[in-house]
Design a protein around this motif. Structure first.
Motif, PDB file in Angstrom:
ATOM      1  N   ALA A 216     -31.238  12.139  11.282  1.00  0.00           N
ATOM      2  CA  ALA A 216     -31.035  13.556  10.966  1.00  0.00           C
ATOM      3  C   ALA A 216     -29.685  13.760  10.296  1.00  0.00           C
ATOM      4  N   ARG A 217     -28.646  13.152  10.851  1.00  0.00           N
ATOM      5  CA  ARG A 217     -27.319  13.279  10.240  1.00  0.00           C
ATOM      6  C   ARG A 217     -27.295  12.622   8.859  1.00  0.00           C
ATOM      7  N   ALA A 218     -27.989  11.497   8.728  1.00  0.00           N
ATOM      8  CA  ALA A 218     -28.037  10.819   7.429  1.00  0.00           C
ATOM      9  C   ALA A 218     -28.698  11.698   6.365  1.00  0.00           C
ATOM     10  N   ALA A 219     -29.593  12.575   6.802  1.00  0.00           N
ATOM     11  CA  ALA A 219     -30.282  13.464   5.872  1.00  0.00           C
ATOM     12  C   ALA A 219     -29.515  14.757   5.634  1.00  0.00           C
ATOM     13  N   ASP A 222     -27.773  18.965  10.926  1.00  0.00           N
ATOM     14  CA  ASP A 222     -26.990  18.982  12.161  1.00  0.00           C
ATOM     15  C   ASP A 222     -27.970  18.996  13.317  1.00  0.00           C
ATOM     16  N   PRO A 223     -28.164  17.861  13.994  1.00  0.00           N
ATOM     17  CA  PRO A 223     -29.178  17.837  15.049  1.00  0.00           C
ATOM     18  C   PRO A 223     -28.816  18.700  16.250  1.00  0.00           C
ATOM     19  N   GLY A 224     -27.517  18.953  16.467  1.00  0.00           N
ATOM     20  CA  GLY A 224     -27.105  19.758  17.609  1.00  0.00           C
ATOM     21  C   GLY A 224     -27.181  19.045  18.934  1.00  0.00           C
ATOM     22  N   VAL A 225     -27.630  17.799  18.927  1.00  0.00           N
ATOM     23  CA  VAL A 225     -27.777  16.995  20.138  1.00  0.00           C
ATOM     24  C   VAL A 225     -27.443  15.549  19.789  1.00  0.00           C
ATOM     25  N   ARG A 226     -27.320  14.738  20.801  1.00  0.00           N
ATOM     26  CA  ARG A 226     -27.197  13.293  20.612  1.00  0.00           C
ATOM     27  C   ARG A 226     -28.266  12.623  21.461  1.00  0.00           C
ATOM     28  N   ILE A 227     -28.879  11.594  20.908  1.00  0.00           N
ATOM     29  CA  ILE A 227     -29.813  10.790  21.695  1.00  0.00           C
ATOM     30  C   ILE A 227     -29.015   9.861  22.590  1.00  0.00           C
ATOM     31  N   VAL A 228     -29.196  10.024  23.890  1.00  0.00           N
ATOM     32  CA  VAL A 228     -28.565   9.146  24.880  1.00  0.00           C
ATOM     33  C   VAL A 228     -29.675   8.291  25.489  1.00  0.00           C
ATOM     34  N   PRO A 229     -29.590   6.976  25.358  1.00  0.00           N
ATOM     35  CA  PRO A 229     -30.677   6.120  25.833  1.00  0.00           C
ATOM     36  C   PRO A 229     -30.581   5.851  27.335  1.00  0.00           C
ATOM     37  N   VAL A 365     -32.135  18.285  26.993  1.00  0.00           N
ATOM     38  CA  VAL A 365     -33.176  19.054  26.297  1.00  0.00           C
ATOM     39  C   VAL A 365     -34.483  18.787  27.038  1.00  0.00           C
ATOM     40  N   ASP A 366     -35.045  19.848  27.612  1.00  0.00           N
ATOM     41  CA  ASP A 366     -36.180  19.676  28.507  1.00  0.00           C
ATOM     42  C   ASP A 366     -37.523  19.767  27.786  1.00  0.00           C
ATOM     43  N   ASP A 367     -37.523  20.294  26.559  1.00  0.00           N
ATOM     44  CA  ASP A 367     -38.788  20.462  25.839  1.00  0.00           C
ATOM     45  C   ASP A 367     -38.749  19.620  24.568  1.00  0.00           C
ATOM     46  N   PHE A 368     -39.871  19.530  23.893  1.00  0.00           N
ATOM     47  CA  PHE A 368     -39.869  18.904  22.574  1.00  0.00           C
ATOM     48  C   PHE A 368     -38.941  19.700  21.652  1.00  0.00           C
ATOM     49  N   LEU A 369     -38.249  19.001  20.764  1.00  0.00           N
ATOM     50  CA  LEU A 369     -37.284  19.648  19.882  1.00  0.00           C
ATOM     51  C   LEU A 369     -37.540  19.224  18.443  1.00  0.00           C
ATOM     52  N   PHE A 370     -37.758  20.214  17.577  1.00  0.00           N
ATOM     53  CA  PHE A 370     -37.967  19.979  16.152  1.00  0.00           C
ATOM     54  C   PHE A 370     -36.880  20.712  15.369  1.00  0.00           C
ATOM     55  N   VAL A 371     -36.337  20.064  14.354  1.00  0.00           N
ATOM     56  CA  VAL A 371     -35.365  20.687  13.452  1.00  0.00           C
ATOM     57  C   VAL A 371     -35.893  20.543  12.035  1.00  0.00           C
ATOM     58  N   GLU A 372     -35.958  21.645  11.317  1.00  0.00           N
ATOM     59  CA  GLU A 372     -36.515  21.637   9.970  1.00  0.00           C
ATOM     60  C   GLU A 372     -35.421  21.856   8.937  1.00  0.00           C
ATOM     61  N   ALA A 379     -39.003  19.439   1.849  1.00  0.00           N
ATOM     62  CA  ALA A 379     -38.700  19.736   3.247  1.00  0.00           C
ATOM     63  C   ALA A 379     -38.697  18.464   4.086  1.00  0.00           C
ATOM     64  N   ILE A 380     -37.862  18.475   5.123  1.00  0.00           N
ATOM     65  CA  ILE A 380     -37.834  17.399   6.119  1.00  0.00           C
ATOM     66  C   ILE A 380     -37.975  18.036   7.493  1.00  0.00           C
ATOM     67  N   LEU A 381     -38.815  17.464   8.313  1.00  0.00           N
ATOM     68  CA  LEU A 381     -38.939  17.891   9.706  1.00  0.00           C
ATOM     69  C   LEU A 381     -38.511  16.732  10.598  1.00  0.00           C
ATOM     70  N   HIS A 382     -37.517  16.986  11.450  1.00  0.00           N
ATOM     71  CA  HIS A 382     -36.999  15.970  12.369  1.00  0.00           C
ATOM     72  C   HIS A 382     -37.536  16.239  13.774  1.00  0.00           C
ATOM     73  N   VAL A 383     -38.139  15.216  14.380  1.00  0.00           N
ATOM     74  CA  VAL A 383     -38.565  15.289  15.776  1.00  0.00           C
ATOM     75  C   VAL A 383     -37.420  14.690  16.594  1.00  0.00           C
ATOM     76  N   LEU A 384     -36.664  15.563  17.268  1.00  0.00           N
ATOM     77  CA  LEU A 384     -35.408  15.134  17.892  1.00  0.00           C
ATOM     78  C   LEU A 384     -35.492  14.929  19.390  1.00  0.00           C
ATOM     79  N   ASN A 385     -36.549  15.381  20.015  1.00  0.00           N
ATOM     80  CA  ASN A 385     -36.728  15.098  21.438  1.00  0.00           C
ATOM     81  C   ASN A 385     -38.215  15.031  21.712  1.00  0.00           C
ATOM     82  N   ALA A 386     -38.694  13.821  21.948  1.00  0.00           N
ATOM     83  CA  ALA A 386     -40.124  13.645  22.225  1.00  0.00           C
ATOM     84  C   ALA A 386     -40.345  12.497  23.196  1.00  0.00           C
TER      85      ALA A 386
END
Length: 414
Positions: A216-219, A222-229, A365-372, A379-386
């Motif tokens: 998302a950042r590369a595109a 601003d994802p507004g979140v960070r993926i923490v594994p 983030v408790d729900d699915f999160l999409f950023v467009e 257009a780009i659609l990012h699936v940020l929490n799934a």
């Protein structure tokens, strides 16, 4: 003098999907069903290499999720659709039902809240006393339980492979071993850069799981979140201990961490495993304590969201690490529901890594999160929490993504 050879044309597609997990493949399949051209790019050399292929393979009912949210709506639909897809394609599955067990009186209010959510979400959940609970699972211990008949088991890796084959059958392309290195929006299309050449898409969907925020950042988003594994480890049961479990046995979850809670599952292969725990992975694809990538680990530890999360819930974290390192601690957790299980009954049974989106304030983030980014062409659609229950919900998620991109609404597969 010979003229220089012409360069091959850059591949083009109506939609490029980045990520060959089950959500990306379900999206590509929805696109292909409309007659649009689609290309899937997967960085690994096989499909379903991460979250899709390393989980407990449970078909979730939609019981747990907040009414009105995307998880509740899509998981309930996905539960029925996953079973129907498996039947249609002769894939292994079974609708087993499950028990959600309250091991003490203090858990009864939380169990009642689950029953309320189930009713609101349209999920059947019958309350059982001790005798009725033991009729389903004779070796379980608890004060009460919910029986959820629609829950089942399957093999999500097989489902993903089948979706990939259907995409190709319907004219799409699926490329494995092709990592995306950059994404650039233009006025009427998107350039997806890979080590082996660019691919142009009128529109792009990024279903990159553990790498979703990076892409998302590369595109330029601003994802507004960070993926923490978070790594979740599973323990396999011995043959004698496996006889203690008929189907699926779950604890009542803590609302602060609904994805935590060690459950016992008899898989589609007949083997029984318990888990997962949840510990911070030392790399994005850190499937064991021995897989460490210092730069990625530092990124997780230095993130303000991780720091805030640790300050708030450090006791939970220590407990999860303890259960990771101590079989005795793990078995004590299992014994709350299955008291006859012993340390010698457990053996390592693999692990998965959950791509959990964390906000800067430390909230999950408790729900699915999409950023467009944009709309229409380019257009780009990012699936940020799934994370879970995304595998269960993948087919309706794919159709919803299609509708967000194109405005076209598809019905479920017949």
């Amino acid at each position: 003098m010979n003229a220089p050879a012409a360069l091959p044309p850059t591949p083009r597609a109506d939609v490029v999907v980045v990520g060959g997990g089950i959500v990306g493949l379900a999206t590509a399949h929805a696109v292909a069903r409309t007659g649009r051209s689609v290309v899937v790019l997967e960085r690994e050399h096989r499909l379903a290499a991460h979250q899709t292929g390393n989980n407990s393979n449970v078909i979730h009912s939609g019981l747990y999720y907040a009414p009105g949210g995307a998880k509740a709506r899509l998981a309930v639909a996905g539960c029925a659709e996953t079973v129907a897809f498996c039947r249609a394609h002769d894939l292994p599955h079974e609708v087993t039902g499950k028990l959600v067990v309250a091991t003490g009186p203090e858990e009864l209010p939380r169990m009642a809240e689950l029953a309320r959510r189930g009713k609101a979400n349209g999920v059947e959940a019958r309350e059982l006393d001790q005798d009725a609970m033991r009729a389903h699972e004779p070796h379980v211990r608890g004060v009460a339980a919910l029986h959820v008949p629609s829950t089942g088991i399957c093999d999500y890796g097989r489902i993903a492979e089948t979706l990939g084959a259907l995409v190709v059958k319907e004219g799409g392309e699926v490329h494995t071993g092709r990592a995306v290195t950059g994404i650039a929006r233009r006025r009427a299309d998107v350039v997806v850069r890979t080590a082996t050449g660019d691919v142009l898409g009128r529109q792009v969907v990024v279903c990159a799981g553990l790498r979703a925020d990076e892409l998302a950042r590369a595109a330029g988003a601003d994802p507004g979140v960070r993926i923490v594994p978070f790594r979740g480890e599973y323990a396999g049961f011995s043959e004698s201990a496996a006889e203690l479990v008929k189907g699926l046995i779950y604890p009542v979850p803590d609302p602060a961490f609904p994805f935590l809670g060690v459950h016992a599952t008899r898989g589609i292969d007949g083997h029984v495993h318990a888990g997962p725990n949840a510990v911070l992975a030392l790399a994005r694809e850190g499937y064991s304590w021995g897989v460490v990538k210092p730069k990625e680990l530092l990124g997780s530890l230095a993130y303000t969201g991780t720091i805030a999360l640790a300050r708030k819930h450090w006791r939970y974290g220590l407990g999860e690490v303890h259960r990771s390192l101590s079989a005795k601690a793990m078995v004590r957790r299992i014994q709350r529901m299955l008291p006859e299980v012993r340390v010698e009954d457990l053996s390592p049974a693999g692990a998965g890594v959950r791509a959990q989106a964390v906000r800067p304030d430390g909230s999950l983030v408790d729900d699915f999160l999409f950023v467009e980014q944009g709309s229409g062409d380019g257009a780009i659609l990012h699936v940020l929490n799934a994370p879970s229950p995304a595998a269960t919900a993948a087919l309706p998620i794919g159709r919803e993504i299609l509708e967000r991109l194109t405005g076209e609404k598809l019905g479920p597969l017949s």
